[in-house]
Design a protein around this motif. Structure first.
Motif, short mmCIF file in Angstrom:
data_model
loop_
_atom_site.label_atom_id
_atom_site.label_comp_id
_atom_site.label_asym_id
_atom_site.label_seq_id
_atom_site.Cartn_x
_atom_site.Cartn_y
_atom_site.Cartn_z
N VAL A 82 0.83 -1.20 0.00
CA VAL A 82 0.00 0.00 0.00
C VAL A 82 0.87 1.25 0.00
O VAL A 82 2.09 1.17 0.16
N GLN A 83 0.21 2.38 -0.16
CA GLN A 83 0.90 3.63 -0.35
C GLN A 83 1.79 4.03 0.83
O GLN A 83 2.92 4.44 0.67
N GLN A 84 1.26 3.94 2.03
CA GLN A 84 2.06 4.40 3.17
C GLN A 84 1.78 3.56 4.39
O GLN A 84 0.96 2.66 4.37
N TYR A 85 2.48 3.85 5.45
CA TYR A 85 2.40 3.06 6.69
C TYR A 85 2.60 1.59 6.36
O TYR A 85 2.00 0.72 6.98
N ALA A 86 3.42 1.34 5.39
CA ALA A 86 3.54 -0.03 4.91
C ALA A 86 4.29 -0.91 5.89
O ALA A 86 3.97 -2.08 6.05
N LEU A 87 5.30 -0.36 6.58
CA LEU A 87 6.16 -1.20 7.42
C LEU A 87 5.82 -1.02 8.89
O LEU A 87 5.34 0.03 9.31
N PHE A 88 6.09 -2.06 9.67
CA PHE A 88 5.93 -1.95 11.12
C PHE A 88 7.14 -1.20 11.66
O PHE A 88 8.28 -1.68 11.52
N PRO A 89 6.93 -0.04 12.28
CA PRO A 89 8.06 0.81 12.67
C PRO A 89 8.95 0.19 13.74
O PRO A 89 10.14 0.49 13.81
N HIS A 90 8.37 -0.69 14.57
CA HIS A 90 9.14 -1.25 15.68
C HIS A 90 9.88 -2.53 15.29
O HIS A 90 10.54 -3.14 16.11
N LEU A 91 9.73 -2.96 14.03
CA LEU A 91 10.43 -4.17 13.58
C LEU A 91 11.55 -3.78 12.61
O LEU A 91 11.39 -2.87 11.81
N ARG A 92 12.67 -4.52 12.70
CA ARG A 92 13.75 -4.30 11.74
C ARG A 92 13.31 -4.78 10.36
O ARG A 92 12.33 -5.52 10.23
N VAL A 93 14.11 -4.40 9.36
CA VAL A 93 13.79 -4.74 7.98
C VAL A 93 13.55 -6.24 7.81
O VAL A 93 12.53 -6.67 7.26
N ASP A 94 14.47 -7.06 8.33
CA ASP A 94 14.32 -8.51 8.10
C ASP A 94 13.09 -9.07 8.82
O ASP A 94 12.41 -9.95 8.30
N GLU A 95 12.77 -8.47 10.00
CA GLU A 95 11.59 -8.94 10.73
C GLU A 95 10.31 -8.54 10.00
O GLU A 95 9.32 -9.27 9.98
N ASN A 96 10.36 -7.34 9.39
CA ASN A 96 9.22 -6.91 8.58
C ASN A 96 8.97 -7.88 7.44
O ASN A 96 7.84 -8.26 7.17
N VAL A 97 10.06 -8.26 6.76
CA VAL A 97 9.92 -9.13 5.59
C VAL A 97 9.46 -10.54 6.01
O VAL A 97 8.72 -11.20 5.30
N ALA A 98 9.90 -10.94 7.23
CA ALA A 98 9.54 -12.28 7.71
C ALA A 98 8.09 -12.35 8.17
O ALA A 98 7.52 -13.44 8.32
N PHE A 99 7.49 -11.18 8.37
CA PHE A 99 6.16 -11.13 9.01
C PHE A 99 5.12 -12.00 8.32
O PHE A 99 4.45 -12.81 8.96
N GLY A 100 5.03 -11.83 7.00
CA GLY A 100 4.02 -12.58 6.25
C GLY A 100 4.31 -14.08 6.27
O GLY A 100 3.39 -14.91 6.28
N LEU A 101 5.60 -14.43 6.27
CA LEU A 101 5.98 -15.84 6.29
C LEU A 101 5.55 -16.49 7.60
O LEU A 101 5.07 -17.62 7.63
N ARG A 102 5.71 -15.74 8.70
CA ARG A 102 5.29 -16.27 10.01
C ARG A 102 3.78 -16.43 10.04
O ARG A 102 3.29 -17.47 10.48
N ALA A 103 3.07 -15.39 9.54
CA ALA A 103 1.60 -15.46 9.55
C ALA A 103 1.13 -16.67 8.75
O ALA A 103 0.13 -17.30 9.07
N GLN A 104 1.91 -16.97 7.70
CA GLN A 104 1.55 -18.07 6.81
C GLN A 104 2.02 -19.42 7.35
O GLN A 104 1.80 -20.45 6.75
N LYS A 105 2.72 -19.38 8.49
CA LYS A 105 3.29 -20.57 9.13
C LYS A 105 4.27 -21.31 8.21
O LYS A 105 4.25 -22.54 8.11
N ALA A 106 5.13 -20.53 7.56
CA ALA A 106 6.20 -21.14 6.76
C ALA A 106 7.15 -21.86 7.72
O ALA A 106 7.33 -21.42 8.86
N PRO A 107 7.77 -22.98 7.29
CA PRO A 107 8.69 -23.71 8.17
C PRO A 107 9.80 -22.78 8.68
O PRO A 107 10.45 -22.10 7.87
N LYS A 108 10.00 -22.75 9.99
CA LYS A 108 10.94 -21.81 10.62
C LYS A 108 12.34 -21.79 9.99
O LYS A 108 12.88 -20.73 9.72
#
Ligand SMILES: Nc1ncnc2c1ncn2[C@@H]1O[C@H](COP(=O)(O)OP(=O)(O)OP(=O)(O)O)[C@@H](O)[C@H]1O
Ligand SMILES: [Mg+2]
Length: 351
Positions: A82-108
């Motif tokens: 989306v246009q803005q507020y796209a990233l979680f400000p309290h998470l680092r870049v790699d944690e932001n990118v991992a977010f959807g994978l965790r939600a999707q329960k990708a193998p750790k």
């Protein structure tokens, strides 16, 4: 994963107010479809219906062959930016990118490599440990795209992903999105934008929306060269729209007769002649229109002339003009018959 998106008479309303009216639209596997239209026309709503953030009042949404209308967002296999507020400000870049994978329960154990891949793909491999606030706007948007790609979506939804960026950054990112699409040829992309250049550059087809409804859909070339409605003509590119009357075998613009193909337009009606400003020539020629210059704008590569022809402001974008005409000067403009399109009032899409 190759899927495609299909809207089957999708209607969305808020408190009884219909904001998306029976949308029928198919985005093929690997196709880039731009959704273009004025503010409030329902573009974001259409995207949210695909993502699962809004429930249609009627109709179904399909991804591939699967009816996803009742599925929660994380089970749809979709990446969204989306246009803005796209990233979680309290998470680092790699944690932001991992977010959807965790939600999707990708193998750790797979997560770090997939995060690294996604960051690599958008040229942000060196920024994994930064916080969003330590990145520029363009870098943040790249991370948001990496986050959407990390889940390896079959469908990518982009809602004005470049609108917060300045013009130069935007054109760089546009080239990057085109490259990403070449690298991920199976991913279907639904791309919402206000910006005609983005739509014309990236899209295989453009869907034009106005007031909750789909008005037109076609390739950029079709919509630009052969628009079917005034709305599309003025929304996809710049257009002169001049009222003409159509007789038996002839078309008149005021007192002047113009030559243009009349296919599909009945005699005896008023119609609209559409000619792109850059296809107007200065000087005598076929379909000559004479009038006085009311304004001259220098635009670098071209001069934009405004010429009053019988009370209508006609725009002409003229290249290589050493000496622009003076204000008030009488000039002649002309256009080739094949460069004009006749639009009958009945297909105005204003129903
Ligand atoms: N949660 C909501 N509640 C009530 N009305 C809403 C809601 N979300 C959107 N709308 C209304 O639905 C209509 C379409 O909104 P939408 O966000 O789809 O437009 P858009 O085409 O994306 O516009 P823009 O180009 O400004 O982003 C608007 O009139 C808007 O006010
Ligand atoms: Mg929107």
């Amino acid at each position: 994963m190759s899927s495609g998106i299909r809207f089957d008479s999708v209607t969305v309303s808020y408190g009884g107010n219909v904001v998306l009216d029976s949308l029928d639209l198919t985005v093929g596997p690997g196709e880039v479809m731009a959704l273009l239209g004025p503010s409030g026309s329902g573009k974001t709503t259409a995207l949210r219906a695909v993502a699962g953030f809004v429930t249609p009042a009627a109709g179904r949404v399909f991804i591939g062959d699967r009816d996803v209308t009742g599925l929660p967002p994380h089970r749809r296999g979709i990446g969204m930016v989306v246009q803005q507020y796209a990233l979680f400000p309290h998470l680092r870049v790699d944690e932001n990118v991992a977010f959807g994978l965790r939600a999707q329960k990708a193998p750790k154990p797979e997560i770090p490599a997939r995060v690294a891949d996604a960051l690599e793909m958008v040229g942000m491999a060196g920024y994994a440990k930064r916080y969003p606030r330590e990145l520029s706007g363009g870098q943040q948007q790249r991370v948001a795209i990496a986050r959407a790609l990390a889940i390896r979506p079959g469908v990518l939804l982009l809602d004005e992903p470049l609108s917060a960026l300045d013009a130069q950054l935007r054109s760089g990112m546009l080239a990057e999105l085109a490259r990403l699409h070449r690298e991920l040829p199976d991913v279907s992309i639904l791309y919402v934008t206000h910006d005609q250049v983005e739509a014309l550059t990236l899209a295989d087809r453009i869907a034009v929306m106005d007031r909750a409804r789909l008005r037109d859909v076609g390739t950029p070339q079709e919509l630009y060269r052969r628009p079917r409605t005034e709305f599309t003509a003025s929304f996809v590119g710049n257009a002169n729209l001049l009222p003409v009357s159509v007789g038996e075998g002839q078309v008149s613009l005021g007192a002047a007769e113009v030559k243009v193909a009349t296919d599909g337009v009945a005699a005896g009606v008023t119609a609209t002649l559409c000619v792109r400003p850059h296809l107007m020539g200065l000087g005598p020629g076929p379909n000559a229109l004479t009038g006085s210059v009311t304004e001259v704008q220098w635009r670098g590569a071209t001069h934009r002339l405004y010429v009053d022809v019988g009370g209508h402001a006609v725009k002409a974008d003229v290249r290589e003009l050493r000496e622009p005409p003076a204000l008030g000067a009488e000039v002649t403009l002309h256009f080739a018959p094949e460069d004009a399109v006749l639009l009958s009032a009945g297909v105005n899409g204003d129903g």
